[in-house]
Design a protein around this motif. Structure first.
Motif, PDB file in Angstrom:
ATOM      1  N   GLN A  26       2.195   6.528   9.624  1.00  0.00           N
ATOM      2  CA  GLN A  26       1.385   7.615   9.837  1.00  0.00           C
ATOM      3  C   GLN A  26       0.492   7.814   8.546  1.00  0.00           C
ATOM      4  N   SER A  27      -0.591   7.976   8.524  1.00  0.00           N
ATOM      5  CA  SER A  27      -1.495   8.282   7.281  1.00  0.00           C
ATOM      6  C   SER A  27      -0.762   9.488   6.454  1.00  0.00           C
ATOM      7  N   ASN A  28      -1.078   9.447   5.179  1.00  0.00           N
ATOM      8  CA  ASN A  28      -0.634  10.552   4.236  1.00  0.00           C
ATOM      9  C   ASN A  28      -1.609  11.663   4.097  1.00  0.00           C
ATOM     10  N   SER A  29      -1.536  12.319   3.457  1.00  0.00           N
ATOM     11  CA  SER A  29      -2.569  13.564   3.056  1.00  0.00           C
ATOM     12  C   SER A  29      -3.825  12.851   2.252  1.00  0.00           C
ATOM     13  N   LYS A  30      -3.821  11.809   1.702  1.00  0.00           N
ATOM     14  CA  LYS A  30      -4.853  11.184   1.044  1.00  0.00           C
ATOM     15  C   LYS A  30      -5.615  10.253   2.042  1.00  0.00           C
ATOM     16  N   LYS A  31      -4.802   9.916   3.205  1.00  0.00           N
ATOM     17  CA  LYS A  31      -5.518   8.779   4.025  1.00  0.00           C
ATOM     18  C   LYS A  31      -5.766   7.608   3.333  1.00  0.00           C
ATOM     19  N   GLN A  32      -4.390   7.298   2.691  1.00  0.00           N
ATOM     20  CA  GLN A  32      -4.103   5.940   2.064  1.00  0.00           C
ATOM     21  C   GLN A  32      -3.709   4.891   3.201  1.00  0.00           C
ATOM     22  N   GLY A  33      -4.192   3.620   2.756  1.00  0.00           N
ATOM     23  CA  GLY A  33      -3.839   2.711   3.967  1.00  0.00           C
ATOM     24  C   GLY A  33      -2.478   1.914   3.679  1.00  0.00           C
ATOM     25  N   SER A  34      -1.973   0.984   4.214  1.00  0.00           N
ATOM     26  CA  SER A  34      -0.837   0.091   4.232  1.00  0.00           C
ATOM     27  C   SER A  34      -0.644  -0.833   5.303  1.00  0.00           C
ATOM     28  N   GLY A  81       0.771  -1.430  -0.140  1.00  0.00           N
ATOM     29  CA  GLY A  81      -0.116  -0.020   0.078  1.00  0.00           C
ATOM     30  C   GLY A  81       0.837   1.352   0.044  1.00  0.00           C
ATOM     31  N   ALA A  82       0.270   2.067   0.601  1.00  0.00           N
ATOM     32  CA  ALA A  82       0.953   3.611   0.624  1.00  0.00           C
ATOM     33  C   ALA A  82       2.296   3.596   1.206  1.00  0.00           C
ATOM     34  N   ASP A  83       3.320   4.324   1.129  1.00  0.00           N
ATOM     35  CA  ASP A  83       4.487   4.638   1.813  1.00  0.00           C
ATOM     36  C   ASP A  83       4.360   5.570   3.045  1.00  0.00           C
ATOM     37  N   VAL A  84       3.802   4.982   3.959  1.00  0.00           N
ATOM     38  CA  VAL A  84       3.441   5.615   5.439  1.00  0.00           C
ATOM     39  C   VAL A  84       4.511   5.469   6.435  1.00  0.00           C
ATOM     40  N   TRP A  85       5.275   4.377   6.090  1.00  0.00           N
ATOM     41  CA  TRP A  85       6.246   3.828   7.262  1.00  0.00           C
ATOM     42  C   TRP A  85       7.455   4.469   7.390  1.00  0.00           C
ATOM     43  N   THR A  86       7.950   4.707   8.615  1.00  0.00           N
ATOM     44  CA  THR A  86       9.242   5.272   8.585  1.00  0.00           C
ATOM     45  C   THR A  86       9.796   4.479   9.941  1.00  0.00           C
ATOM     46  N   PHE A  87      11.233   4.587   9.907  1.00  0.00           N
ATOM     47  CA  PHE A  87      11.873   3.867  11.083  1.00  0.00           C
ATOM     48  C   PHE A  87      13.018   4.669  11.540  1.00  0.00           C
ATOM     49  N   ALA A  88      12.824   5.170  12.845  1.00  0.00           N
ATOM     50  CA  ALA A  88      14.093   6.005  13.144  1.00  0.00           C
ATOM     51  C   ALA A  88      14.175   6.072  14.917  1.00  0.00           C
ATOM     52  N   ASP A  89      15.347   5.993  15.360  1.00  0.00           N
ATOM     53  CA  ASP A  89      15.734   5.809  16.978  1.00  0.00           C
ATOM     54  C   ASP A  89      14.839   4.617  17.412  1.00  0.00           C
ATOM     55  N   SER A  90      14.911   3.448  16.756  1.00  0.00           N
ATOM     56  CA  SER A  90      14.526   2.067  17.146  1.00  0.00           C
ATOM     57  C   SER A  90      12.836   2.263  17.146  1.00  0.00           C
ATOM     58  N   VAL A  91      12.140   2.996  16.664  1.00  0.00           N
ATOM     59  CA  VAL A  91      10.780   3.155  16.895  1.00  0.00           C
ATOM     60  C   VAL A  91      10.213   3.426  15.330  1.00  0.00           C
ATOM     61  N   LEU A  92       9.402   2.079  14.896  1.00  0.00           N
ATOM     62  CA  LEU A  92       8.556   2.212  13.694  1.00  0.00           C
ATOM     63  C   LEU A  92       7.364   2.935  13.769  1.00  0.00           C
ATOM     64  N   THR A  93       7.102   4.009  12.889  1.00  0.00           N
ATOM     65  CA  THR A  93       5.980   4.935  12.961  1.00  0.00           C
ATOM     66  C   THR A  93       5.243   4.597  11.504  1.00  0.00           C
TER      67      THR A  93
END
Length: 191
Positions: A50-58, A36-48
């Motif tokens: 967060q929905s994008n402006s189009k509220k696409q799922g993933s 699905g959408a590219d809404v995933w980030t990984f930083a400081d040992s935390v996976l986040t």
């Protein structure tokens, strides 16, 4: 890096019984693939997620497949969130947050995609789930039998008619929702 899981009984020595494997390398999303959408980030040992402006799922899927396992993870969210953990198939999900269909929190409950319903409702979640703080899930999948612990308290004991024998683990950002969910300490014990 693998680490031992210790089991301790009152008045007895701790014994090692299994290896816990972190499912994230601590740096990036290696070993995981978004569906699905590219809404995933990984930083400081935390996976986040967060929905994008189009509220696409993933759904972020592990590329490794698993049979029987115990999954430990911490999650945190605030406000309206619709997320979950998929167990070996896109059909069987353990809910985190508000059900879009029921309009209420169904955390810990199994959502079955082919029926579009929650098979049963997790118990003792209210008062145990801490919004805005880190919560801990322990999800055990042995064949078609699932148990879920939330912050050390068992909230679900369920046998699924739709369980897959083997598959990946998925983490969800639901489409149509303006949401953010965080995961950390995602570890798995096989068997």
């Amino acid at each position: 890096m693998k680490s031992f899981v210790l089991h301790c009984l009152a008045g007895a020595a701790c014994v090692s019984s299994a290896f816990s494997e972190p499912l994230f390398n601590g740096k990036d999303l290696t070993g995981w693939k978004p569906d699905g959408a590219d809404v995933w980030t990984f930083a400081d040992s935390v996976l986040t997620g967060q929905s994008n402006s189009k509220k696409q799922g993933s759904v972020l899927w592990s590329t490794e497949k698993f049979k029987d396992f115990t999954l430990d993870l911490d999650f945190r969210f605030s406000g309206d969130v619709d997320s979950g953990v998929f167990l070996r198939t896109p059909n069987d999900q353990i809910q985190i947050g508000t059900s879009r269909s029921l309009k209420r929190d169904m955390t810990g409950s199994p959502y079955i995609g082919t029926t579009g319903k929650y098979a049963v409702e997790a118990h003792d979640v209210k008062g145990n789930l801490k919004e805005g703080e880190w919560n801990h899930f322990r999800i055990t999948a042995k064949g078609s039998h699932y148990t879920v612990e939330l912050n050390g308290k068992q909230v679900l004991d369920y046998s699924s008619d739709t369980a897959a024998k083997e598959g990946g683990i998925g983490l969800q950002v639901h489409p149509g929702v303006d949401m953010k969910i965080e995961f950390r300490n995602v570890d798995l014990v096989k068997g």
